[in-house]
Structures are given as structure tokens and as C-alpha cells.
Design an enzyme around this catalytic site. Structure first.
Site, PDB file in Angstrom:
ATOM      1  N   HIS A  66       0.829  -1.217   0.000  1.00 58.50           N
ATOM      2  CA  HIS A  66       0.000   0.000   0.000  1.00 58.50           C
ATOM      3  C   HIS A  66       0.854   1.254   0.000  1.00 58.50           C
ATOM      4  O   HIS A  66       1.904   1.325   0.651  1.00 58.50           O
ATOM      5  CB  HIS A  66      -1.022  -0.014   1.143  1.00 58.50           C
ATOM      6  CG  HIS A  66      -0.480   0.057   2.531  1.00 58.50           C
ATOM      7  ND1 HIS A  66      -0.196   1.249   3.156  1.00 58.50           N
ATOM      8  CD2 HIS A  66      -0.202  -0.916   3.446  1.00 58.50           C
ATOM      9  CE1 HIS A  66       0.228   1.012   4.398  1.00 58.50           C
ATOM     10  NE2 HIS A  66       0.247  -0.292   4.592  1.00 58.50           N
ATOM     11  N   ASP A  98       6.205   1.044   6.623  1.00 57.90           N
ATOM     12  CA  ASP A  98       4.783   0.712   6.515  1.00 57.90           C
ATOM     13  C   ASP A  98       4.103   1.728   5.607  1.00 57.90           C
ATOM     14  O   ASP A  98       3.637   2.760   6.070  1.00 57.90           O
ATOM     15  CB  ASP A  98       4.144   0.727   7.910  1.00 57.90           C
ATOM     16  CG  ASP A  98       2.682   0.311   7.905  1.00 57.90           C
ATOM     17  OD1 ASP A  98       2.250  -0.314   6.910  1.00 57.90           O
ATOM     18  OD2 ASP A  98       1.980   0.616   8.868  1.00 57.90           O
ATOM     19  N   GLU A 113      -5.253   1.871   2.875  1.00 56.28           N
ATOM     20  CA  GLU A 113      -5.096   0.648   3.674  1.00 56.28           C
ATOM     21  C   GLU A 113      -5.191   0.940   5.160  1.00 56.28           C
ATOM     22  O   GLU A 113      -5.785   0.166   5.921  1.00 56.28           O
ATOM     23  CB  GLU A 113      -3.748  -0.011   3.361  1.00 56.28           C
ATOM     24  CG  GLU A 113      -3.558  -1.397   3.991  1.00 56.28           C
ATOM     25  CD  GLU A 113      -3.089  -1.373   5.449  1.00 56.28           C
ATOM     26  OE1 GLU A 113      -3.233  -2.398   6.140  1.00 56.28           O
ATOM     27  OE2 GLU A 113      -2.576  -0.315   5.891  1.00 56.28           O
ATOM     28  N   GLU A 114      -4.591   2.037   5.593  1.00 58.92           N
ATOM     29  CA  GLU A 114      -4.526   2.321   7.032  1.00 58.92           C
ATOM     30  C   GLU A 114      -5.905   2.571   7.638  1.00 58.92           C
ATOM     31  O   GLU A 114      -6.069   2.519   8.856  1.00 58.92           O
ATOM     32  CB  GLU A 114      -3.613   3.517   7.296  1.00 58.92           C
ATOM     33  CG  GLU A 114      -2.156   3.289   6.928  1.00 58.92           C
ATOM     34  CD  GLU A 114      -1.469   2.230   7.775  1.00 58.92           C
ATOM     35  OE1 GLU A 114      -2.124   1.647   8.678  1.00 58.92           O
ATOM     36  OE2 GLU A 114      -0.278   1.971   7.541  1.00 58.92           O
ATOM     37  N   ASP A 163       3.172  -6.392   3.567  1.00 59.44           N
ATOM     38  CA  ASP A 163       2.810  -5.281   4.456  1.00 59.44           C
ATOM     39  C   ASP A 163       3.201  -5.572   5.901  1.00 59.44           C
ATOM     40  O   ASP A 163       2.513  -5.186   6.828  1.00 59.44           O
ATOM     41  CB  ASP A 163       1.306  -4.989   4.355  1.00 59.44           C
ATOM     42  CG  ASP A 163       0.906  -3.734   5.133  1.00 59.44           C
ATOM     43  OD1 ASP A 163       1.796  -2.908   5.399  1.00 59.44           O
ATOM     44  OD2 ASP A 163      -0.279  -3.606   5.488  1.00 59.44           O
ATOM     45  N   HIS A 186       3.740   2.958  12.796  1.00 62.72           N
ATOM     46  CA  HIS A 186       2.798   4.071  13.029  1.00 62.72           C
ATOM     47  C   HIS A 186       3.374   5.157  13.938  1.00 62.72           C
ATOM     48  O   HIS A 186       2.639   5.803  14.683  1.00 62.72           O
ATOM     49  CB  HIS A 186       1.484   3.551  13.628  1.00 62.72           C
ATOM     50  CG  HIS A 186       0.690   2.688  12.712  1.00 62.72           C
ATOM     51  ND1 HIS A 186      -0.563   2.217  13.032  1.00 62.72           N
ATOM     52  CD2 HIS A 186       0.953   2.209  11.468  1.00 62.72           C
ATOM     53  CE1 HIS A 186      -1.029   1.477  12.042  1.00 62.72           C
ATOM     54  NE2 HIS A 186      -0.115   1.462  11.076  1.00 62.72           N
TER      55      HIS A 186
END
Length: 469
Positions: A288, A300, A334-335, A362, A432
Site C-alpha cells: 500500500h 509501513d 489501507e490504514e 505489508d 505508526h
């Protein structure tokens, strides 16, 4: 006879618990013809490995990612940075000469965190590091000042629900695994609001911290009041837990300027190497393109997106043309729960029988160990043989569960799915957070990941038969 009976009982019990007796017993035997067909790709696999790990393409996926991450930066759903990232990739894929490079429109959530801070006022003045959680509502303009209730679990919150009214609930839950502990990030605000809390602060979902909060998406319920919510560092959560355990009152002022806008228009980015014999049949490789709005989104999921691009590049460099179409999809949204991938699925599911396998990277691009796979026993047997082609780099393992947020729609409908498995020991240290930068990435490990991804996707795309459902 008794021994045979006992063996039969043991086999039955193991089958019931889903645990194979040995590594080989979990795979349905495949024909000698298929084994010979796969073994025939040995030289091509070595050529891919040599080009990716030792040859002219060495470090290319890392260097491409570094240029992208350093110049574009983080790419939150709905943001201008994500628009720039999509334009960047569209141009890069066209310039490389890949086929059918195009953008497929989707609508994605558009949330912005705005200015935010938290300050402990009592028993002393202390600035609390926070990152607002995705979809959080803001505080009133003047902020929220309230006493804190520290709990270590949902169960403790339920038992002390009367104490939560009018307070800021601070969760100091222990980290067990990401899959188990993430429920506090996803549901913490809702459960606190049910008890009458005015806000919630959640210990970041990680096992390690240098005063670094981690963000992520969280979910409100329509019948529960929406309260502001953010993640805090392990250090601050534990400090407040210690203070609270001594019976000392904690007062916190929280101010968050988060805003939720109407869904924004965005795109999934697609490129292909069109199949030479079965062009309508598809092997899909993906990662992604969106990320959170902190760090650089290098891990990520910049790494997964760029090794998926690299798979097509390596095949093109070697002049290979698989029988089936090899399709790269760089997902968006995606998130926020795979919203871009779901819309792609809805658009293309009418051709589901033509999807041979869907592959998603991922979970980092660190030292690879193998592939997770979901599919029939016979397909698993074929995948096991394909992985033997990666013996030169000692990455031959097949694990359970080959799904992922962006490919689960297909996997649930019976399409075989594969996900890259690698060393995750430090993945959630940076996940994140502001720490998700190019410094986390290692070029030699990305080379190996790209080699694995390319060998597997090419061989599946070039075999005479599709993987059995």
C-alpha cells in the site's frame, strides 16, 4: 494392533486441532510432472537472485524508496502528500515502460489531526507525548481538563465504571502481541465513553519505546458518544499508573484539533507485464502506498510497495515474459481498513476465476524467512516446491495464513493468498510512529525480499496450470 490403534487416534486428534504430524504431512502430494516443471525454473530463479542481490539491480529498491520517502514524505489518506505520491509512482512506472500503467479511482476517508497536546497539571507539570488516533473527534477549543482514571484492562474499566464518569481514562494495558493488544487502540474510546469518560489516552501498541507514541485507526460506534482519543508513550502510561497506584490524584489537560472531512477522491495505482499465453489470468503483487502522517512511511508500507514494483522491474530487466499477466497494485486507504482494496475487489470480482494468486507485502521488508500462504492443500504443496528454488538465499519456509488487509477480500472468496514473512522482532518498535523512516530500512534485506517476491510471482505466473483452488 494396539499400537496401530493408538497411532490412528493420535492422527485423528492432531487433525482435529489443525496441527500436522510433521512438516511434510501438511502438504498434499503433487505429481512428478509438476515437480519437474518447477525444478525447471532453477536457472531462472538463480538469475533473478543474482540480479537482485549481487548484480546491477542490487540496492535498487532501497534507493528508489529512499528518493520517494525523502522527497514525498508521509502519505495520509485524503492528503495532498498522497496525491503527490500517486502522481510520482504513476510517472515512474510509465517511464520504466511497464504496460497498462493506469489509476483506478476510489474514495477514501479524509481525517487530519491538527494541533494537539496533553499536559499533566497535577501532581506536577509534565508534557505528555501524544498522537491522536485516526477518526478521533476534537476536544472543545479550550480543551478538556479532567482527573485521570488509570486502568490496565477493559475488565478493570468495567469494574470501575462508576469512577470513570467525567474523567480521562488512561489505558496502561500490557503488550502481549500486536494482534491481541491492538483492540485497546481500536475500541478504547468506545469502551471509555460507555462508562461516561470524557476522553481516552491509550498506551501505544508496542513493546518498546523511547518516549514515542504510535498512532493508528480507531472505530466509534453510532450509539455511543464520540470522545477524543490519542495514544501516549509507554513511559507516560507507566508513570501515570505508578502515581495512581499511590493514591495520588492526576489532572490532565488535553487539547486536540482533529477534523474529519468528506471522503476524498484517490486512486489505486496499477502496472503490468502482460502475459504471453494467458493474458486474462492474473498474478497480483502488491503493497500500500498510503501511510500515516508521521515518520516517512518507509517501513509501513514503502518497503512492501517498492519490492512489489521491483518484482516487475527484475522480470523486465531479464527479458522474461510469463504466460500470465503479472499485475502490480499499489493500494490506497489501507490504514483506514483497506478501503481502496475493497473498492478494487468490488470492481474486479466478476473475473475472480482469473486471479491465480494475490500477494501482499505489508509486514516489513527485513530479513525474509519465507511466505505465509492460504490455499488448498495441493496448492500449498506446489508453493512448497516453488520455495525450494530459493535455497541459494536460504528462504524456503511456508507458513500458515497468507492473507493481509488488502488481499483478504480475495482470499475469503477462495483465491490463494501469500504474504511476505520476515524478521518482525523490531517492526512494532517503529510502526505508526515518527520512527518509521528510511533509517529503519536495510538495502541488503530489501534485496533478499525482492528476490523472494520475484521468484515466487514469476514462477506462478509462468507455470502451465493455475494454482488449484
Amino acid at each position: 494392533m494396539k499400537c496401530l490403534f493408538l497411532i490412528a487416534i493420535i492422527q485423528l486428534l492432531l487433525q482435529c486441532t489443525g496441527k500436522p504430524l510433521s512438516g511434510d504431512d501438511s502438504y498434499q502430494k503433487i505429481s512428478e510432472d509438476v515437480k519437474r516443471e518447477i525444478a525447471g525454473y532453477s536457472d531462472i530463479a538463480k538469475a533473478i537472485i543474482n540480479l537482485a542481490v549481487y548484480g546491477n539491480a542490487k540496492n535498487r529498491s532501497y534507493e528508489r524508496l529512499a528518493l520517494f520517502a525523502d522527497t514525498v514524505g508521509p502519505r495520509l489518506s485524503g492528503s495532498k502528500n498522497l496525491d503527490v505520491a500517486i502522481e510520482y509512482m504513476f510517472s515512474a512506472l510509465q517511464e520504466e515502460g511497464l504496460e497498462n500503467v493506469h489509476l483506478e479511482p476510489v474514495k477514501v476517508p479524509h481525517w487530519e489531526r491538527g494541533e494537539e497536546f496533553a499536559l499533566m497539571l497535577a501532581p506536577r507539570s509534565h508534557s505528555i507525548s501524544i498522537l491522536g488516533l485516526g477518526s478521533s473527534v476534537p476536544t472543545p477549543p479550550e480543551g478538556i481538563t479532567a482527573e485521570v482514571l488509570v486502568v490496565s484492562s477493559f475488565d478493570e474499566l468495567y469494574k470501575r465504571a462508576e469512577e470513570a464518569k467525567g474523567k480521562i481514562v488512561v489505558y496502561n494495558q500490557p503488550y502481549t502481541s500486536y494482534g491481541e493488544t491492538v483492540q485497546y487502540r481500536a475500541q478504547g474510546a468506545v469502551e471509555a465513553a460507555k462508562a461516561g469518560a470524557v476522553a481516552s489516552l491509550i498506551r501505544s501498541i508496542t513493546s518498546f519505546s523511547i518516549n514515542s507514541p504510535h498512532t493508528g485507526w480507531q472505530y466509534y460506534q453510532s450509539n455511543v458518544p464520540k470522545i477524543p482519543t490519542a495514544c501516549i508513550s509507554i513511559e507516560d502510561a507507566e508513570m501515570m499508573a505508578r502515581i495512581s497506584s499511590q493514591g495520588t490524584k492526576i489532572i490532565v489537560k488535553l487539547k486536540m484539533g482533529a477534523k474529519t472531512y468528506p471522503d476524498a477522491y484517490s486512486f489505486n495505482t496499477v502496472a503490468e507485464i502482460v502475459g504471453s499465453k494467458y493474458p486474462d489470468q492474473v498474478v497480483l503483487v502488491s503493497g500500500h502506498l498510503d501511510s500515516w502522517d508521521v515518520g516517512q512511511g518507509a517501513m509501513d508500507d514503502g518497503g512492501g510497495a517498492f519490492i512489489s514494483w521491483e518484482a516487475l522491474s527484475l522480470i523486465k530487466d531479464l527479458g522474461l515474459c510469463p504466460k500470465r499477466t503479472l499485475r502490480l497494485v499499489l493500494w490506497t486507504g489501507e490504514e483506514q481498513g483497506g478501503v481502496g482494496a475493497e473498492q478494487y475487489y468490488q470492481l474486479h470480482k466478476g473475473n475472480i476465476s482469473n486471479f491465480d494468486i494475490v500477494m501482499e507485502s505489508d509486514e516489513g521488508t527485513f530479513m525474509p524467512t519465507g511466505l505465509g500462504f492460504t490455499g488448498s492443500d495441493k496448492a500449498r504443496g506446489i508453493m512448497k516446491e516453488i520455495m525450494q528454488l530459493l535455497q541459494p538465499i536460504n528462504v524456503t519456509n511456508i507458513y500458515e495464513s497468507g492473507g493481509g488487509t488488502d488481499i483478504d477480500y480475495w482470499v475469503k472468496d477462495g483465491v490463494p493468498g501469500a504474504s511476505l514473512r520476515d524478521d518482525l522482532s523490531k517492526y512494532f518498535w517503529f510502526h505508526h510512529s515518527q520512527g518509521d523512516t528510511m533509517t529503519v530500512q536495510d538495502p541488503s534485506q530489501m534485496n533478499l525480499c525482492a528476490a523472494v517476491w520475484t521468484v515466487v510471482s514469476y514462477v506462478i505466473a509462468d507455470m502451465e496450470e493455475m494454482l488449484p483452488r
